[in-house]
Write a protein that holds these residues in place. Structure first.
Motif, PDB file in Angstrom:
ATOM      1  N   CYS A 176     -18.274  12.670 -24.160  1.00  0.00           N
ATOM      2  CA  CYS A 176     -19.094  13.882 -24.184  1.00  0.00           C
ATOM      3  C   CYS A 176     -18.957  14.671 -22.885  1.00  0.00           C
ATOM      4  CB  CYS A 176     -20.563  13.529 -24.426  1.00  0.00           C
ATOM      5  SG  CYS A 176     -20.922  12.910 -26.081  1.00  0.00           S
ATOM      6  N   GLU A 177     -18.924  13.967 -21.769  1.00  0.00           N
ATOM      7  CA  GLU A 177     -18.797  14.642 -20.479  1.00  0.00           C
ATOM      8  C   GLU A 177     -17.446  15.351 -20.351  1.00  0.00           C
ATOM      9  OE1 GLU A 177     -19.576  11.807 -17.415  1.00  0.00           O
ATOM     10  OE2 GLU A 177     -21.626  11.402 -18.115  1.00  0.00           O
ATOM     11  N   LEU A 178     -16.380  14.690 -20.816  1.00  0.00           N
ATOM     12  CA  LEU A 178     -15.056  15.314 -20.755  1.00  0.00           C
ATOM     13  C   LEU A 178     -14.970  16.531 -21.668  1.00  0.00           C
ATOM     14  CD1 LEU A 178     -12.829  12.093 -20.735  1.00  0.00           C
ATOM     15  CD2 LEU A 178     -13.270  13.628 -18.801  1.00  0.00           C
ATOM     16  N   LEU A 179     -15.593  16.442 -22.839  1.00  0.00           N
ATOM     17  CA  LEU A 179     -15.620  17.590 -23.749  1.00  0.00           C
ATOM     18  C   LEU A 179     -16.411  18.743 -23.141  1.00  0.00           C
ATOM     19  CD1 LEU A 179     -16.182  15.750 -27.154  1.00  0.00           C
ATOM     20  CD2 LEU A 179     -14.113  16.990 -26.462  1.00  0.00           C
ATOM     21  N   HIS A 180     -17.536  18.420 -22.515  1.00  0.00           N
ATOM     22  CA  HIS A 180     -18.354  19.449 -21.880  1.00  0.00           C
ATOM     23  C   HIS A 180     -17.567  20.183 -20.793  1.00  0.00           C
ATOM     24  CE1 HIS A 180     -21.889  21.384 -20.091  1.00  0.00           C
ATOM     25  NE2 HIS A 180     -21.435  20.962 -18.918  1.00  0.00           N
ATOM     26  N   ALA A 181     -16.784  19.429 -20.035  1.00  0.00           N
ATOM     27  CA  ALA A 181     -16.001  20.013 -18.944  1.00  0.00           C
ATOM     28  C   ALA A 181     -14.717  20.675 -19.431  1.00  0.00           C
ATOM     29  CB  ALA A 181     -15.666  18.925 -17.927  1.00  0.00           C
ATOM     30  N   ARG A 182     -14.457  20.612 -20.745  1.00  0.00           N
ATOM     31  CA  ARG A 182     -13.207  21.115 -21.319  1.00  0.00           C
ATOM     32  C   ARG A 182     -11.994  20.520 -20.597  1.00  0.00           C
ATOM     33  NH1 ARG A 182     -14.454  25.334 -24.751  1.00  0.00           N
ATOM     34  NH2 ARG A 182     -16.508  26.299 -24.412  1.00  0.00           N
ATOM     35  N   SER A 183     -12.120  19.232 -20.320  1.00  0.00           N
ATOM     36  CA  SER A 183     -11.092  18.530 -19.559  1.00  0.00           C
ATOM     37  C   SER A 183      -9.880  18.224 -20.426  1.00  0.00           C
ATOM     38  CB  SER A 183     -11.670  17.218 -18.999  1.00  0.00           C
ATOM     39  OG  SER A 183     -10.664  16.456 -18.364  1.00  0.00           O
ATOM     40  N   GLY A 184      -8.726  18.203 -19.791  1.00  0.00           N
ATOM     41  CA  GLY A 184      -7.509  17.772 -20.459  1.00  0.00           C
ATOM     42  C   GLY A 184      -7.367  16.261 -20.493  1.00  0.00           C
ATOM     43  N   VAL A 185      -8.279  15.549 -19.854  1.00  0.00           N
ATOM     44  CA  VAL A 185      -8.287  14.082 -19.887  1.00  0.00           C
ATOM     45  C   VAL A 185      -8.976  13.631 -21.170  1.00  0.00           C
ATOM     46  CG1 VAL A 185      -9.037  11.977 -18.725  1.00  0.00           C
ATOM     47  CG2 VAL A 185      -8.328  13.967 -17.368  1.00  0.00           C
TER      48      VAL A 185
END
Length: 343
Positions: A176-185
């Motif tokens: 969820c945190e990576l999705l929120h940050a629109r991360s490529g990880v």
């Protein structure tokens, strides 16, 4: 220790924790066969040396890093060593674990703590170390090697089941945190069935008989193929491997109370074979340490273990038909379970 293959120019950089045996060992070989550079993280010297040799013979390049994954600073240092050697990290596979086969009242507090530190916090520390190097590049994949037991606890493995449940919650938060940050990880989790690995020879066992995987038993290469696939298709949040995993997780969602009763009736015997428990225990020290023995990827259940999973093929190539067949199989298994419990 590094190999001399040609993977340095073309292969990805893969980190596998718990790489000396079982699923970790098979996974390291599978990545190496693609020409990847594989960093092998574990404690046992004999297993690490043998795993590195297999990686090199499979066509990859090996880096051996001795580390106990419950030591956060050591895991950070291991990640830095990988980056210093190979330049970056593309995929981090959290796989290291330990456990205890015993009723809750026969597992000591320090044993619960140790299982939790290795099996859960080892994943947390590994994920954090990977993120430290992946986020600045805005790319990379973390694969959490899970189990059907991440959703469904069974008797005699409370410490392990608790740790796997914790990994599930941790990974969902991280995703969820990576999705929120629109991360490529990316992060994904692979839920596994019972496997023919050496863990049943070295996990601390206080049962009357020898520990064994609950049937049906799959070869560790089945898990390795799923992990390699997940590493390249990590937009999908989770993979279920094996028909037994699908049946267990759907039954747990549909009829959890009946599943409690079924497991209470069947799983004490299903996790034991004839014979007396014995052999090295890897809870506090590597099983190959003082014994000078490399356990490899397979346990002693080759005669019954299957080397392929039709469900896994459907999962990798899922469309409407594959999804319908997977769910349908799970529902049928749940209905059959209900019938068995009522008898």
């Amino acid at each position: 220790m590094r190999g001399k293959g040609t993977a340095h120019e073309h292969g990805r950089v893969i980190v596998v924790t718990g790489a000396t045996g079982g699923v970790g060992r098979a996974t390291a070989r599978a990545f190496a066969a693609r020409g990847d550079r594989v960093a092998l993280l574990a404690r046992g010297r004999e297993g690490l040396a043998a795993a590195a040799d297999e990686v090199q013979r499979a066509g990859g390049e090996a880096l051996v890093v001795g580390v106990d994954v419950c030591d956060a600073k050591a895991v950070d240092a291991a990640a830095q060593q990988v980056v210093d050697t190979f330049g970056h990290i593309d995929v981090w596979v959290n796989n290291a674990f330990t456990g205890v086969f015993a009723p809750v009242t026969e597992v000591a507090p320090d044993e619960f703590r140790r299982v939790t530190e290795v099996t859960y916090l080892g994943y947390v520390f590994g994920s954090r170390a990977a993120l430290r190097h992946m986020r600045p590049r805005d790319r990379g994949t973390i694969v959490q090697v899970g189990s059907a037991l991440a959703y469904r606890g069974i008797p005699l493995q409370s410490a392990y089941c608790g740790a796997k449940h914790a990994i599930q919650g941790f990974n969902e938060s991280l995703r969820c945190e990576l999705l929120h940050a629109r991360s490529g990880v990316r992060t994904t989790m692979v839920q596994l069935p019972g496997l023919n690995t050496p863990q049943f020879d070295w996990v601390l066992n206080r049962m009357a008989g020898r520990a064994r995987p609950v049937a049906p038993v799959y070869q560790p290469e089945v898990a390795a193929r799923a992990i390699v696939h997940a590493a390249s298709h990590a937009r999908r949040r989770e993979y279920w491997v094996g028909g037994s995993t699908v049946a267990t997780l759907i039954a747990n969602a549909v009829v959890p109370g009946l599943l409690d009763r079924y497991l209470a009736r069947t799983n004490f015997d299903a996790q034991q074979d004839e014979g007396t428990p014995g052999g090295p225990v890897n809870l506090w020290a590597p099983a190959d340490g003082p014994h000078g023995h490399d356990f490899g990827a397979h346990g002693h259940f080759d005669d019954e273990a299957v080397a392929d999973s039709p469900q896994q093929w459907l999962s990798r190539n899922r469309g409407r038909l594959g999804a319908a067949l997977t769910v349908g199989a799970g529902i049928l298994a749940a209905r059959r379970l209900a019938g068995l419990v009522r008898r």
